[in-house]
Design a protein around this motif. Structure first.
Motif, PDB file in Angstrom:
ATOM      1  N   ASP A 172       0.860  -1.181   0.000  1.00 41.15           N
ATOM      2  CA  ASP A 172       0.000   0.000   0.000  1.00 41.15           C
ATOM      3  C   ASP A 172       0.900   1.236   0.000  1.00 41.15           C
ATOM      4  N   ILE A 173       1.025   1.876  -1.157  1.00 45.03           N
ATOM      5  CA  ILE A 173       1.952   3.008  -1.301  1.00 45.03           C
ATOM      6  C   ILE A 173       1.571   4.144  -0.361  1.00 45.03           C
ATOM      7  N   ALA A 174       0.290   4.487  -0.313  1.00 46.28           N
ATOM      8  CA  ALA A 174      -0.145   5.612   0.515  1.00 46.28           C
ATOM      9  C   ALA A 174       0.140   5.367   1.994  1.00 46.28           C
ATOM     10  N   GLU A 175      -0.080   4.152   2.434  1.00 46.73           N
ATOM     11  CA  GLU A 175       0.144   3.822   3.841  1.00 46.73           C
ATOM     12  C   GLU A 175       1.614   3.919   4.213  1.00 46.73           C
ATOM     13  N   VAL A 176       2.479   3.341   3.388  1.00 49.44           N
ATOM     14  CA  VAL A 176       3.915   3.404   3.669  1.00 49.44           C
ATOM     15  C   VAL A 176       4.422   4.836   3.552  1.00 49.44           C
ATOM     16  N   ALA A 177       3.924   5.584   2.565  1.00 52.24           N
ATOM     17  CA  ALA A 177       4.369   6.968   2.392  1.00 52.24           C
ATOM     18  C   ALA A 177       4.045   7.804   3.627  1.00 52.24           C
ATOM     19  N   ARG A 178       2.867   7.623   4.189  1.00 49.13           N
ATOM     20  CA  ARG A 178       2.497   8.380   5.393  1.00 49.13           C
ATOM     21  C   ARG A 178       3.454   8.065   6.549  1.00 49.13           C
ATOM     22  N   ALA A 179       3.716   6.791   6.761  1.00 49.79           N
ATOM     23  CA  ALA A 179       4.589   6.398   7.870  1.00 49.79           C
ATOM     24  C   ALA A 179       6.025   6.843   7.630  1.00 49.79           C
ATOM     25  N   ALA A 180       6.506   6.706   6.407  1.00 40.73           N
ATOM     26  CA  ALA A 180       7.883   7.092   6.100  1.00 40.73           C
ATOM     27  C   ALA A 180       8.062   8.598   6.204  1.00 40.73           C
ATOM     28  N   HIS A 181       7.105   9.354   5.689  1.00 39.88           N
ATOM     29  CA  HIS A 181       7.200  10.816   5.763  1.00 39.88           C
ATOM     30  C   HIS A 181       7.166  11.298   7.210  1.00 39.88           C
ATOM     31  N   ALA A 182       6.370  10.645   8.037  1.00 40.23           N
ATOM     32  CA  ALA A 182       6.310  11.017   9.450  1.00 40.23           C
ATOM     33  C   ALA A 182       7.661  10.835  10.132  1.00 40.23           C
ATOM     34  N   ALA A 183       8.462   9.901   9.621  1.00 42.10           N
ATOM     35  CA  ALA A 183       9.796   9.659  10.176  1.00 42.10           C
ATOM     36  C   ALA A 183      10.876  10.470   9.476  1.00 42.10           C
ATOM     37  N   GLY A 184      10.477  11.271   8.474  1.00 40.67           N
ATOM     38  CA  GLY A 184      11.437  12.115   7.775  1.00 40.67           C
ATOM     39  C   GLY A 184      12.098  11.494   6.570  1.00 40.67           C
ATOM     40  N   ALA A 185      11.563  10.386   6.073  1.00 42.94           N
ATOM     41  CA  ALA A 185      12.166   9.693   4.926  1.00 42.94           C
ATOM     42  C   ALA A 185      11.475  10.080   3.625  1.00 42.94           C
ATOM     43  N   LEU A 186      12.229  10.075   2.555  1.00 44.29           N
ATOM     44  CA  LEU A 186      11.668  10.191   1.213  1.00 44.29           C
ATOM     45  C   LEU A 186      11.182   8.820   0.758  1.00 44.29           C
ATOM     46  N   VAL A 187      10.202   8.809  -0.159  1.00 47.58           N
ATOM     47  CA  VAL A 187       9.662   7.553  -0.667  1.00 47.58           C
ATOM     48  C   VAL A 187       9.746   7.548  -2.189  1.00 47.58           C
ATOM     49  N   ALA A 188      10.357   6.493  -2.729  1.00 48.19           N
ATOM     50  CA  ALA A 188      10.426   6.283  -4.176  1.00 48.19           C
ATOM     51  C   ALA A 188       9.726   4.979  -4.519  1.00 48.19           C
ATOM     52  N   VAL A 189       9.111   4.933  -5.675  1.00 46.64           N
ATOM     53  CA  VAL A 189       8.399   3.732  -6.120  1.00 46.64           C
ATOM     54  C   VAL A 189       8.884   3.339  -7.505  1.00 46.64           C
ATOM     55  N   ASP A 190       9.320   2.090  -7.631  1.00 49.93           N
ATOM     56  CA  ASP A 190       9.637   1.519  -8.941  1.00 49.93           C
ATOM     57  C   ASP A 190       8.312   1.102  -9.587  1.00 49.93           C
ATOM     58  N   ASN A 191       7.943   1.808 -10.659  1.00 48.64           N
ATOM     59  CA  ASN A 191       6.640   1.622 -11.302  1.00 48.64           C
ATOM     60  C   ASN A 191       6.746   0.831 -12.596  1.00 48.64           C
ATOM     61  N   THR A 192       7.824   0.044 -12.733  1.00 49.19           N
ATOM     62  CA  THR A 192       8.075  -0.671 -13.986  1.00 49.19           C
ATOM     63  C   THR A 192       6.953  -1.623 -14.343  1.00 49.19           C
ATOM     64  N   THR A 193       6.560  -2.459 -13.399  1.00 46.35           N
ATOM     65  CA  THR A 193       5.582  -3.501 -13.686  1.00 46.35           C
ATOM     66  C   THR A 193       4.216  -2.920 -14.000  1.00 46.35           C
ATOM     67  N   ALA A 194       3.820  -1.880 -13.269  1.00 42.80           N
ATOM     68  CA  ALA A 194       2.471  -1.344 -13.428  1.00 42.80           C
ATOM     69  C   ALA A 194       2.349  -0.386 -14.603  1.00 42.80           C
ATOM     70  N   THR A 195       3.345   0.480 -14.813  1.00 39.53           N
ATOM     71  CA  THR A 195       3.318   1.621 -15.728  1.00 39.53           C
ATOM     72  C   THR A 195       2.366   2.690 -15.197  1.00 39.53           C
ATOM     73  N   PRO A 196       2.544   3.950 -15.629  1.00 38.32           N
ATOM     74  CA  PRO A 196       1.693   5.025 -15.123  1.00 38.32           C
ATOM     75  C   PRO A 196       0.242   4.951 -15.566  1.00 38.32           C
ATOM     76  N   LEU A 197      -0.073   4.176 -16.595  1.00 42.63           N
ATOM     77  CA  LEU A 197      -1.482   4.007 -16.959  1.00 42.63           C
ATOM     78  C   LEU A 197      -2.210   3.129 -15.957  1.00 42.63           C
ATOM     79  N   SER A 198      -1.475   2.322 -15.237  1.00 43.12           N
ATOM     80  CA  SER A 198      -2.082   1.460 -14.227  1.00 43.12           C
ATOM     81  C   SER A 198      -2.022   2.090 -12.849  1.00 43.12           C
ATOM     82  N   GLN A 199      -0.904   2.745 -12.524  1.00 42.27           N
ATOM     83  CA  GLN A 199      -0.660   3.175 -11.150  1.00 42.27           C
ATOM     84  C   GLN A 199       0.118   4.483 -11.149  1.00 42.27           C
ATOM     85  N   ARG A 200      -0.326   5.450 -10.355  1.00 40.82           N
ATOM     86  CA  ARG A 200       0.331   6.763 -10.285  1.00 40.82           C
ATOM     87  C   ARG A 200       0.833   7.001  -8.858  1.00 40.82           C
TER      88      ARG A 200
END
Length: 343
Positions: free
Chosen positions: A129-157
């Motif tokens: 769950d990208i949104a869930e991990v992003a919230r927790a990581a941002h709260a700890a001061g971390a940046l979040v990157a996502v490898d979107n190769t498998t999905a492509t941007p037409l499937s997942q943003r």
């Protein structure tokens, strides 16, 4: 928008000299590359930089964000070359790597500079769950990157779901014709984008203008290709679950999270055959499935991932469904699995 002309890398300068901000040399900028970057950026929802490969894009991100003493968290079940790069280059620079499975559980994010996710993960197709991990990581001061190769941007943003940056291999489904190499990174962070652009220019990790033209040309059929690949994958997953030789069948469409996070389910299915010999027999018997380590192309392909060092069973297969007629593909797979089951 049409893909436009192909502009070669070197240019002739104005007799008065080069004007900053204009195209002076193709490693720094290129009109054909900008057309591709504009198209991908529109789909991802951020500014985009094209790279010579997906690995080049991830490397640019890591080398721009991380410094000695930093910690990065990467998938333990994602693309194996990222783990190899972390264990060699990053470790040598004094950067600590923490691995976590895509599906979790995740260790605490405190003290982590960058969290890299890959969803669906390659090759096991686990989701996070990208949104869930992003919230927790941002709260700890971390940046979040996502490898979107498998999905492509037409499937997942991922940027819409809270990620700071997206990286991907455009070699796979985005370009989708198995005839060129490409990577990209997209973000709305202007400072990060400029940093990766500088790294790309100095490292020379740029795609050729003709490869950019090929990729931009191919994007016109992306939606059509993804829908047929997804439909084929759904049918193939059902067939595999009913065949006695195949086991441990996985398809992202089985997940409730996929329905919430992705608009089109990727055309990948993973399964296991009893041994590496069974996989070889299966591939020899198939007329439609080629043995190939890449995926996302027009033609169905399969790869026995254990041979590359992935932590999977020797008979593990990642099957990439092409755009073949569904009935033809199912008939070919049934014939090939039956042949592989013979003594």
């Amino acid at each position: 928008m049409l893909p436009g002309p192909v502009f070669a890398a070197p240019y002739h300068l104005d007799p008065a000299g080069w004007t900053p901000g204009s195209d002076g040399y193709g490693r720094g900028d290129n009109p054909t590359r900008r057309l591709l970057e504009d198209a991908i950026g529109e789909l991802e929802g951020g500014g985009c930089l094209a790279f010579a490969s997906g690995q080049a894009a991830i490397t640019a991100l890591l080398m721009t964000v991380l410094h000695p003493g930093d910690t990065v968290m990467i998938p333990s079940d994602g693309y194996y070359n990222v783990r190899s790069f972390a264990a060699s280059t990053l470790a040598g620079l004094g950067i600590t790597t923490v691995e976590a499975p895509t599906a979790g559980p995740y260790p605490p994010f405190e003290g982590v500079r960058l969290v890299l996710l890959e969803t669906p993960a390659n090759p096991g197709l686990d989701l996070v769950d990208i949104a869930e991990v992003a919230r927790a990581a941002h709260a700890a001061g971390a940046l979040v990157a996502v490898d979107n190769t498998t999905a492509t941007p037409l499937s997942q943003r991922p940027l819409e779901l809270g990620a700071d940056v997206v990286v991907a291999s455009g070699t796979k489904a985005l370009a989708g014709h198995s005839d060129m190499l490409l990577g990209y990174a997209a973000t709305n962070d202007a400072g990060l984008l400029d940093g990766m652009r500088q790294w790309r220019t100095l490292a020379g990790a740029v795609p050729s203008p003709f490869d950019c033209w090929l990729a931009r040309r191919s994007m016109g059929t992306l939606a059509l290709r993804l829908r047929q690949q997804s439909a084929n994958a759904a049918a193939v997953a059902k067939l595999l679950r009913e065949h006695p030789l195949a086991g441990a069948v996985r398809w992202a469409g089985d997940s409730e999270l996929a329905a919430r996070q992705m608009r089109i389910i990727p055309g990948l299915v993973s399964f296991e055959l009893p041994s590496a010999e069974h996989v070889a027999a299966f591939l020899r018997a198939s007329a439609l499935v080629a043995a190939a380590t890449s995926f996302g192309g027009l033609h169905s392909s399969a790869d026995r991932r254990h041979q590359w060092g992935d932590s999977v069973a020797p008979g593990f297969v990642r099957l990439s469904c092409g755009i073949e007629d569904t009935d033809d593909l199912l008939a070919d797979l049934t014939k090939s699995l039956d042949a592989a089951a013979l003594p």
